[in-house]
Design a protein around this motif. Structure first.
Motif, mmCIF file in Angstrom:
data_model
loop_
_atom_site.group_PDB
_atom_site.id
_atom_site.type_symbol
_atom_site.label_atom_id
_atom_site.label_comp_id
_atom_site.label_asym_id
_atom_site.label_seq_id
_atom_site.Cartn_x
_atom_site.Cartn_y
_atom_site.Cartn_z
ATOM 1 N N ARG A 196 -38.862 14.673 -14.969
ATOM 2 C CA ARG A 196 -38.011 13.472 -14.921
ATOM 3 C C ARG A 196 -36.665 13.795 -14.280
ATOM 4 N NH1 ARG A 196 -38.012 12.130 -21.173
ATOM 5 N NH2 ARG A 196 -37.975 14.410 -21.188
ATOM 6 N N GLU A 197 -36.059 12.785 -13.698
ATOM 7 C CA GLU A 197 -34.742 12.990 -13.112
ATOM 8 C C GLU A 197 -33.663 13.023 -14.203
ATOM 9 O OE1 GLU A 197 -32.920 10.388 -9.978
ATOM 10 O OE2 GLU A 197 -34.340 11.531 -8.762
ATOM 11 N N THR A 198 -33.781 12.115 -15.158
ATOM 12 C CA THR A 198 -32.816 12.060 -16.269
ATOM 13 C C THR A 198 -33.517 12.527 -17.542
ATOM 14 O OG1 THR A 198 -31.614 10.244 -15.248
ATOM 15 C CG2 THR A 198 -31.313 10.559 -17.615
ATOM 16 N N ARG A 230 -26.360 23.147 -4.994
ATOM 17 C CA ARG A 230 -27.165 22.240 -5.813
ATOM 18 C C ARG A 230 -26.492 21.894 -7.138
ATOM 19 N NH1 ARG A 230 -33.428 22.531 -5.239
ATOM 20 N NH2 ARG A 230 -32.963 20.315 -5.191
ATOM 21 N N TRP A 231 -25.501 22.685 -7.553
ATOM 22 C CA TRP A 231 -24.782 22.359 -8.791
ATOM 23 C C TRP A 231 -24.072 21.013 -8.679
ATOM 24 C CZ3 TRP A 231 -19.792 22.060 -7.155
ATOM 25 C CH2 TRP A 231 -19.433 22.835 -6.051
ATOM 26 N N ARG A 232 -23.821 20.573 -7.423
ATOM 27 C CA ARG A 232 -23.165 19.267 -7.258
ATOM 28 C C ARG A 232 -24.088 18.107 -7.626
ATOM 29 N NH1 ARG A 232 -20.235 19.816 -1.454
ATOM 30 N NH2 ARG A 232 -22.408 19.844 -0.843
ATOM 31 N N GLU A 233 -25.382 18.389 -7.669
ATOM 32 C CA GLU A 233 -26.348 17.324 -7.952
ATOM 33 C C GLU A 233 -26.559 17.116 -9.451
ATOM 34 O OE1 GLU A 233 -29.888 18.280 -5.761
ATOM 35 O OE2 GLU A 233 -28.739 18.888 -4.013
ATOM 36 N N ILE A 234 -25.870 17.917 -10.255
ATOM 37 C CA ILE A 234 -26.007 17.779 -11.717
ATOM 38 C C ILE A 234 -25.016 16.741 -12.215
ATOM 39 C CG2 ILE A 234 -25.798 18.977 -13.922
ATOM 40 C CD1 ILE A 234 -26.378 21.585 -12.348
ATOM 41 N N ASP A 235 -25.523 15.787 -12.962
ATOM 42 C CA ASP A 235 -24.651 14.764 -13.536
ATOM 43 C C ASP A 235 -24.896 14.718 -15.049
ATOM 44 O OD1 ASP A 235 -22.756 12.721 -13.476
ATOM 45 O OD2 ASP A 235 -24.322 11.206 -13.518
ATOM 46 N N VAL A 236 -23.832 14.856 -15.805
ATOM 47 C CA VAL A 236 -23.955 14.896 -17.263
ATOM 48 C C VAL A 236 -23.336 13.638 -17.851
ATOM 49 C CG1 VAL A 236 -23.380 16.180 -19.347
ATOM 50 C CG2 VAL A 236 -23.826 17.405 -17.218
ATOM 51 N N ASP A 237 -24.078 12.988 -18.736
ATOM 52 C CA ASP A 237 -23.532 11.845 -19.479
ATOM 53 C C ASP A 237 -23.476 12.253 -20.944
ATOM 54 O OD1 ASP A 237 -22.937 9.542 -20.818
ATOM 55 O OD2 ASP A 237 -24.257 8.259 -19.626
ATOM 56 N N PRO A 238 -22.309 12.716 -21.407
ATOM 57 C CA PRO A 238 -22.241 13.210 -22.787
ATOM 58 C C PRO A 238 -22.466 12.124 -23.828
ATOM 59 C CG PRO A 238 -20.084 13.340 -21.705
ATOM 60 C CD PRO A 238 -21.049 12.837 -20.680
ATOM 61 N N ARG A 239 -22.080 10.882 -23.499
ATOM 62 C CA ARG A 239 -22.262 9.796 -24.479
ATOM 63 C C ARG A 239 -23.730 9.476 -24.652
ATOM 64 N NH1 ARG A 239 -17.615 5.418 -24.842
ATOM 65 N NH2 ARG A 239 -15.840 6.815 -24.785
ATOM 66 N N ALA A 240 -24.423 9.390 -23.551
ATOM 67 C CA ALA A 240 -25.856 9.094 -23.633
ATOM 68 C C ALA A 240 -26.647 10.348 -24.011
ATOM 69 C CB ALA A 240 -26.342 8.543 -22.300
ATOM 70 N N THR A 295 -27.512 12.846 -21.857
ATOM 71 C CA THR A 295 -28.525 13.062 -20.821
ATOM 72 C C THR A 295 -27.972 13.908 -19.684
ATOM 73 O OG1 THR A 295 -27.890 11.035 -19.685
ATOM 74 C CG2 THR A 295 -29.702 10.871 -21.271
ATOM 75 N N ILE A 296 -28.888 14.581 -19.024
ATOM 76 C CA ILE A 296 -28.579 15.292 -17.782
ATOM 77 C C ILE A 296 -29.413 14.652 -16.682
ATOM 78 C CG2 ILE A 296 -28.768 17.485 -16.558
ATOM 79 C CD1 ILE A 296 -28.487 18.897 -19.242
ATOM 80 N N THR A 297 -28.763 14.330 -15.585
ATOM 81 C CA THR A 297 -29.493 13.784 -14.442
ATOM 82 C C THR A 297 -29.366 14.767 -13.279
ATOM 83 O OG1 THR A 297 -28.984 11.539 -15.161
ATOM 84 C CG2 THR A 297 -29.688 11.811 -12.873
ATOM 85 N N ARG A 298 -30.468 15.137 -12.727
ATOM 86 C CA ARG A 298 -30.496 16.037 -11.568
ATOM 87 C C ARG A 298 -31.846 15.880 -10.881
ATOM 88 N NH1 ARG A 298 -34.498 16.824 -13.920
ATOM 89 N NH2 ARG A 298 -35.254 18.747 -14.855
ATOM 90 N N PRO A 299 -31.921 16.186 -9.598
ATOM 91 C CA PRO A 299 -33.220 16.107 -8.945
ATOM 92 C C PRO A 299 -34.178 17.104 -9.598
ATOM 93 C CG PRO A 299 -31.461 16.358 -7.329
ATOM 94 C CD PRO A 299 -30.859 16.601 -8.676
#
Lengths: 133, 344
Positions: B66-68, B137-147, B149-153
């Protein structure tokens, strides 16, 4: 048996007495409320002071114990053989010395050991070693 | 328990030695209870965040198509640390080089003796400073601490490595902040602190002969040491290899620096600085050590960068310190190990 009819003066006197009694009760309630509020406020204030002191890690008992341990350790190490601490520097006392003193500045060296320290309270804690993991 | 009332717990963890040293009572109980709590927590984290355990949370995340992906708070912090490390170091510290490090031969926990550093240096290619990977590729990591979740390819994998050890030391430090003094050693990444501001000796070990190169005495600091001496081996072509990769080539970096110890306000910060300094080579390395440190070069010499006088934090009471039970409970829930110990 029927009650005797009261005169107007008697009725006024009773009303006056009731009014006075009511006023006295109101005053009593007000004083009670004030005393209770003051007590609660005093308690909350003193509790907050103690809580902040302890929660911020400045428990006087803990600090005093740590200082005693540190002083004892310092006395033990200074009475024994030479240690790695810089010569002529006090190893006791709370922070307050001006910044940092060191045995060497920025330097390049090969194969020699050195040390640096800052002005904090004395050491009563074991040394730790950092090495590559 | 040491003679000075200091509780000490030492354990094998993260493929190395870890330790927790605590003096005084605090929110985690007595010194002994706090050190035991740190030990249990480290062991739980090892099982959860090891790249070498196929059922660890990290391995499952790396294999997740999964992406997220929903994750625990600490995993989210680790992912954020990988991203921050890339940003702060200009891509030198890249925590997404899992495939490259496995290609280099570090696909499982190293158990055998390491290749001697002197031998590795003799066989090593010409020295050059490392650079950032083109892909970043570390730039493609997105973290949502409230939700949470980690989103990355899918396919972008996280390496727990040194960043995780620094982060773990910091989280344990948050748990032990109200004790008189503590030191957490997460496989070379240290956090030293405590309410009584007791100074502690921090010895920097030589990568060549394990002698002490320098001794700092500090009461509050993060310390990290990165080097190429301990986790090193001969690759399939007979060349020397180690676990610190040049992101631009995906190959082990030989920059002329063999070890860097960095001081910083947190262990994670120190870890990023130490790695960036080592990878950037002898000329640029001191620039990464704004809070002090020690650089060891190929020829065995070392350079000391003194910590600045203002390196010690002022005794300011922060909101976090005022609510230690909240922070401790959060960390304990994250570890899933501490609640019972605290109740006891």
């Amino acid at each position: 048996m029927s009650a005797r009819p009261r005169s107007a003066a008697q009725l006024d006197a009773r009303a006056l007495a009731r009014a006075r009694l009511e006023a006295m009760r109101r005053r009593t309630r007000r004083i009670r409320r004030s005393v209770a509020g003051l007590a609660v406020a005093l308690f909350v204030a003193s509790f907050a002071v103690v809580y902040v002191q302890l929660a911020s890690g400045h428990d006087p008992a803990l600090v005093a114990n740590a200082r005693k341990r540190a002083a004892a350790a310092s006395a033990a190490s200074s009475s024994g053989s030479s240690s790695s601490s810089a010569a002529g520097e006090s190893t006791t006392g709370e922070s307050g010395s001006s910044g940092e003193s060191s045995s060497s500045g920025e330097s390049a060296s090969a194969g020699e050991s050195s040390s640096s320290r800052n002005g904090e309270s004395s050491t009563g804690a074991s040394a730790v070693t950092t090495s590559q993991s | 328990m040491s003679g000075r009332g200091e509780a000490i717990e030492e354990l094998d963890c993260f493929g190395s030695r870890c330790a927790a040293l605590v003096i005084g009572c605090g929110r985690a109980g007595t010194a002994g209870q706090a050190a035991a709590l740190a030990r249990r927590t480290l062991l739980v984290w090892h099982r959860r965040y090891s790249r070498f355990l196929p059922d660890s949370e990290l391995s499952r995340l790396n294999a997740d198509p999964r992406e997220t992906v929903p994750v625990r708070p600490l995993m989210a912090r680790l992912a954020q640390a990988v991203r921050d490390a890339g940003l702060l170091s200009g891509g030198l510290v890249d925590g997404t080089l899992v495939e490259a490090i496995e290609r280099a031969g570090y696909g499982e926990d190293l158990r055998g003796p390491a290749l001697p550093l002197a031998s590795a240096l003799e066989l090593a290619p010409p020295r050059r400073a490392a650079g950032a990977a083109a892909a970043k590729r570390w730039r493609e990591i997105d973290v949502d601490p409230r939700a949470g979740t980690i989103t990355r390819p899918p396919g972008v994998m996280l390496d727990s490595g040194g960043l995780a050890k620094g982060l773990f030391a910091d989280v344990l430090g948050e748990m032990l902040a109200t004790h008189a003094s503590f030191a957490i050693n997460c496989a070379g990444d240290l956090l030293v602190g405590g309410a009584a501001r007791i100074r502690r000796e921090i010895r920097v070990e030589s990568p060549f002969d394990a002698s002490t190169l320098h001794t700092f005495e500090l009461s509050h600091t993060g310390v990290a040491t990165s080097g190429i001496g301990r986790r090193s081996w001969l690759d399939r072509h007979g060349g020397p290899a180690h676990h610190l990769l040049d992101p631009s080539t995906g190959r082990p970096a030989f920059t002329g620096v063999v070890q860097v110890t960095a001081l910083a306000p947190s262990a994670l910060d120190a870890e990023i600085r130490a790695k960036a300094a080592l990878l950037s080579g002898p000329q640029a390395a001191p620039g990464w050590l704004a809070h002090g440190g020690v650089i060891v070069f190929d020829d065995g010499s070392h350079r000391l960068v003194q910590p600045p006088p203002a390196a010690q934090p002022p005794p300011v009471v922060t909101l976090g310190q005022l609510l230690p039970h909240v922070r401790l409970r959060a960390a304990a829930q994250e570890a899933d190990v501490a609640t019972g110990a605290l109740a006891a």
